[in-house]
Motif scaffolding. Structure first.
Motif, mmCIF file in Angstrom:
data_model
loop_
_atom_site.group_PDB
_atom_site.id
_atom_site.type_symbol
_atom_site.label_atom_id
_atom_site.label_comp_id
_atom_site.label_asym_id
_atom_site.label_seq_id
_atom_site.Cartn_x
_atom_site.Cartn_y
_atom_site.Cartn_z
ATOM 1 N N GLN A 133 -1.599 -7.143 8.012
ATOM 2 C CA GLN A 133 -0.937 -6.942 9.296
ATOM 3 C C GLN A 133 -1.417 -5.654 9.956
ATOM 4 O OE1 GLN A 133 3.333 -6.737 9.028
ATOM 5 N NE2 GLN A 133 3.602 -6.193 11.183
ATOM 6 N N ALA A 134 -1.563 -4.565 9.171
ATOM 7 C CA ALA A 134 -2.042 -3.304 9.732
ATOM 8 C C ALA A 134 -3.481 -3.439 10.226
ATOM 9 C CB ALA A 134 -1.946 -2.200 8.668
ATOM 10 N N GLU A 135 -4.297 -4.163 9.483
ATOM 11 C CA GLU A 135 -5.681 -4.352 9.901
ATOM 12 C C GLU A 135 -5.752 -5.146 11.195
ATOM 13 O OE1 GLU A 135 -9.873 -5.382 7.654
ATOM 14 O OE2 GLU A 135 -8.072 -6.514 7.137
ATOM 15 N N ALA A 136 -4.877 -6.149 11.338
ATOM 16 C CA ALA A 136 -4.869 -6.943 12.567
ATOM 17 C C ALA A 136 -4.454 -6.101 13.756
ATOM 18 C CB ALA A 136 -3.924 -8.130 12.394
ATOM 19 N N GLN A 137 -3.598 -5.080 13.532
ATOM 20 C CA GLN A 137 -3.160 -4.213 14.618
ATOM 21 C C GLN A 137 -4.010 -2.950 14.716
ATOM 22 O OE1 GLN A 137 1.440 -5.377 13.538
ATOM 23 N NE2 GLN A 137 1.124 -3.453 14.586
ATOM 24 N N GLN A 138 -5.107 -2.928 13.950
ATOM 25 C CA GLN A 138 -6.030 -1.787 13.968
ATOM 26 C C GLN A 138 -5.320 -0.484 13.585
ATOM 27 O OE1 GLN A 138 -7.793 -1.748 17.873
ATOM 28 N NE2 GLN A 138 -8.894 -3.675 17.574
ATOM 29 N N MET A 139 -4.457 -0.586 12.579
ATOM 30 C CA MET A 139 -3.739 0.596 12.085
ATOM 31 C C MET A 139 -4.262 0.979 10.711
ATOM 32 S SD MET A 139 0.201 -0.026 13.208
ATOM 33 C CE MET A 139 0.682 -0.213 14.911
ATOM 34 N N ASP A 140 -4.105 2.245 10.380
ATOM 35 C CA ASP A 140 -4.603 2.786 9.115
ATOM 36 C C ASP A 140 -3.404 3.147 8.229
ATOM 37 O OD1 ASP A 140 -6.138 3.830 7.105
ATOM 38 O OD2 ASP A 140 -6.371 5.785 8.079
ATOM 39 N N LEU A 141 -3.335 2.530 7.034
ATOM 40 C CA LEU A 141 -2.260 2.815 6.071
ATOM 41 C C LEU A 141 -2.818 3.713 4.973
ATOM 42 C CD1 LEU A 141 -0.515 -0.680 5.584
ATOM 43 C CD2 LEU A 141 0.183 1.218 7.056
ATOM 44 N N GLN A 142 -2.114 4.797 4.681
ATOM 45 C CA GLN A 142 -2.548 5.743 3.656
ATOM 46 C C GLN A 142 -1.371 6.098 2.744
ATOM 47 O OE1 GLN A 142 -4.352 9.222 5.386
ATOM 48 N NE2 GLN A 142 -5.915 8.052 6.513
ATOM 49 N N LEU A 143 -1.694 6.305 1.453
ATOM 50 C CA LEU A 143 -0.686 6.734 0.463
ATOM 51 C C LEU A 143 -1.239 7.931 -0.278
ATOM 52 C CD1 LEU A 143 1.908 6.468 -1.234
ATOM 53 C CD2 LEU A 143 0.680 4.808 -2.682
ATOM 54 N N HIS A 144 -0.525 9.045 -0.240
ATOM 55 C CA HIS A 144 -0.890 10.260 -0.968
ATOM 56 C C HIS A 144 0.181 10.483 -2.054
ATOM 57 C CE1 HIS A 144 -3.908 11.175 2.079
ATOM 58 N NE2 HIS A 144 -2.981 10.917 3.003
ATOM 59 N N ALA A 145 -0.156 10.127 -3.260
ATOM 60 C CA ALA A 145 0.781 10.279 -4.382
ATOM 61 C C ALA A 145 0.502 11.587 -5.096
ATOM 62 C CB ALA A 145 0.674 9.093 -5.331
ATOM 63 N N GLN A 146 1.243 12.609 -4.762
ATOM 64 C CA GLN A 146 1.087 13.914 -5.396
ATOM 65 C C GLN A 146 1.915 14.034 -6.676
ATOM 66 O OE1 GLN A 146 2.071 16.740 -2.352
ATOM 67 N NE2 GLN A 146 0.403 16.073 -0.980
ATOM 68 N N ALA A 147 2.734 13.020 -6.942
ATOM 69 C CA ALA A 147 3.525 12.940 -8.184
ATOM 70 C C ALA A 147 3.883 11.467 -8.386
ATOM 71 C CB ALA A 147 4.783 13.807 -8.086
ATOM 72 N N GLU A 148 4.368 11.159 -9.553
ATOM 73 C CA GLU A 148 4.764 9.786 -9.864
ATOM 74 C C GLU A 148 6.227 9.785 -10.341
ATOM 75 O OE1 GLU A 148 2.079 7.938 -12.558
ATOM 76 O OE2 GLU A 148 0.340 8.116 -11.213
ATOM 77 N N PRO A 149 7.161 10.020 -9.421
ATOM 78 C CA PRO A 149 8.577 10.091 -9.817
ATOM 79 C C PRO A 149 9.134 8.715 -10.185
ATOM 80 C CG PRO A 149 8.385 10.215 -7.442
ATOM 81 C CD PRO A 149 6.975 10.229 -7.976
ATOM 82 N N VAL A 150 10.160 8.763 -10.997
ATOM 83 C CA VAL A 150 10.904 7.550 -11.393
ATOM 84 C C VAL A 150 12.350 7.751 -10.962
ATOM 85 C CG1 VAL A 150 11.659 6.086 -13.289
ATOM 86 C CG2 VAL A 150 9.368 7.104 -13.331
ATOM 87 N N MET A 151 12.850 6.867 -10.099
ATOM 88 C CA MET A 151 14.223 6.985 -9.592
ATOM 89 C C MET A 151 15.111 5.924 -10.250
ATOM 90 S SD MET A 151 15.648 6.570 -5.683
ATOM 91 C CE MET A 151 15.083 8.195 -5.187
ATOM 92 N N ASN A 152 16.326 6.322 -10.567
ATOM 93 C CA ASN A 152 17.299 5.372 -11.094
ATOM 94 C C ASN A 152 17.965 4.663 -9.910
ATOM 95 O OD1 ASN A 152 18.791 4.161 -13.252
ATOM 96 N ND2 ASN A 152 20.555 5.405 -12.667
#
Length: 443
Positions: free
Chosen positions: A322-341
């Motif tokens: 969907q983002a590619e069809a709308q010419q949008m750029d999706l980015q994820l910067h994972a500076q940690a790997e938290p675990v939430m309850n």
């Protein structure tokens, strides 16, 4: 059975049981005391008889004392004590003139023993003692029935005041219980007169301390029931209000299809509008039901450790086409790997709604960036953003910024806020310079 009746029966049984145990204990102790007293009296009397001069004793009986005592206005029980003195060969020397005449000689050991008088079936307690020169034997006796009667009379004399007082004590106890149960009766009457939708807390000030936790629990129940009723009413009102327009639009498109006749272009356009209206109504109903469930149910029992990095990675991969069809750029910067309850499905829905809003309302060519830290998640876009006034109203139910061309119901951010509140997540909206919107989730 009422509490008062159960307490009354319990008091009667308890007082009866305690009174029986106390009476038996009093009788037992009184009997031991009487026996000890009369045994001592017999021993002293026997020793006194042994101190007499045997040479002055002859075969004789003392005169009966009843006539003497009656003359002096006295009285005596002839079973109180009886005695007799014998020579070592069994020859009687002296007796009391009454029961002592029927005492039979016994040359066995000295001390206390059980025995009977001549021609009498009653049991007697006899004490035999022998003089120092072994020439004389003394016996002092007392009938057991006399001791038993004395024990009974003394025990009754000590117990009778309590026996008279017990009924009054029981009545006073029952009156006290009835008086102390009045707050519960008032509470019952108050609950019976209470309206079904009345959420006013019950007054705890005039209630016993033991009943106050119950009233506090009832007040908590009333508060939760009021919230539940309020949510149900709000859901019904929202559904009726928001579904009115989509259903009216569907009816209009249906009428257009019926009037189109041979106009294929009009029919096709009406069918497209009808399909779009159905999708909008379906999405609205789905969001209303989701919001109602998040508000009404306590899902904390279903919480479990949820790794956030894989959840966001999967979410971005699903929305990449969907983002590619709308010419949008999706980015994820994972500076940690938290675990939430938390609840996996609800956390996924929270992130999905935020990403969906960014994809729907950011202009083509925008960049959407997720930053994952140990205690925060940040979602930023460089779209057109919103004004300060609009920023303050984000999350209001059924509110959408004016001028929007995208379809929606205005419930996406409301659902996000409710899920965040359930998980103890703080959510904040802010501007991005020079333009754009930032959503920060922290816990």
């Amino acid at each position: 059975m009422s509490l008062f009746l159960r307490l009354a029966i319990g008091f009667v049984l308890l007082i009866t049981l305690c009174g029986g145990v106390a009476s038996y204990s009093a009788w037992h102790q009184t009997r031991d005391t009487v026996n000890e007293l009369f045994d001592t009296q017999q021993m002293l009397f026997a020793k006194r008889l042994l101190s007499l001069d045997p040479t002055s004793l002859h075969a004789a009986s003392l005169p009966k004392t009843k006539s003497i005592l009656r003359h002096h206005r006295g009285d005596q029980d002839d079973d109180a004590l009886a005695f007799a003195i014998f020579r070592a060969d069994g020859q009687p020397l002296l007796n009391d003139g009454e029961n002592g005449r029927d005492m039979q000689f016994d040359d066995k050991r000295d001390g206390f023993r059980e025995g009977r008088l001549r021609g009498d079936d009653e049991s007697w307690r006899l004490l035999w003692l022998t003089s120092a020169d072994k020439q004389y034997r003394v016996v002092v006796g007392q009938e057991w029935e006399y001791r038993d009667d004395m024990t009974r009379d003394l025990a009754l004399a000590s117990l009778m005041p309590w026996l008279y007082a017990m009924p009054f004590m029981l009545l006073m106890l029952l009156a006290l219980v009835w008086f102390e149960l009045r707050p519960l009766k008032r509470l019952t009457a108050s609950l019976q007169l209470r309206a079904p939708d009345d959420a006013t807390p019950l007054d705890e000030a005039r209630l016993p301390k033991e009943v106050q936790p119950l009233v506090a629990a009832l007040n908590g129940l009333f508060h939760r029931m009021a919230q539940l009723v309020q949510r149900e009413r709000r859901f019904t009102s929202d559904a009726a209000h928001e579904l009115r327009s989509p259903l009216a639009a569907l009816r209009v498109q249906s009428e257009v299809i019926q009037l189109a006749d041979d106009d294929e272009a009009m029919r096709k356009r009406a069918l497209q509008q009808l399909d779009s209206g159905i999708q909008r109504a379906t999405r609205l109903v789905d969001q209303l039901l989701t919001l109602s469930r998040v508000e009404a149910d306590d899902l904390r029992s279903e919480f479990q450790p949820v790794p956030l990095a894989p959840l966001l990675q999967k979410l971005l991969i699903e929305h990449f086409p969907q983002a590619e069809a709308q010419q949008m750029d999706l980015q994820l910067h994972a500076q940690a790997e938290p675990v939430m309850n938390g609840h996996p499905l609800l956390l996924n829905l929270l992130m999905r709604n935020l990403l969906d809003n960014a994809l729907r309302y950011a202009p083509p060519g925008s960049q959407i960036q997720f930053t994952l830290n140990a205690r925060t998640i940040t979602i930023e876009d460089n779209g057109s953003g919103v004004s300060d006034e609009q920023l303050a109203r984000l999350g209001e139910r059924f509110w959408r910024p004016p001028g929007q061309t995208q379809t929606g119901s205005g419930l996406g951010i409301s659902i996000v806020k409710n899920i965040a509140q359930l998980h103890g997540i703080r959510i904040a909206f802010s501007h991005v310079q020079p333009q754009g919107l930032r959503v920060t989730l922290s816990w």
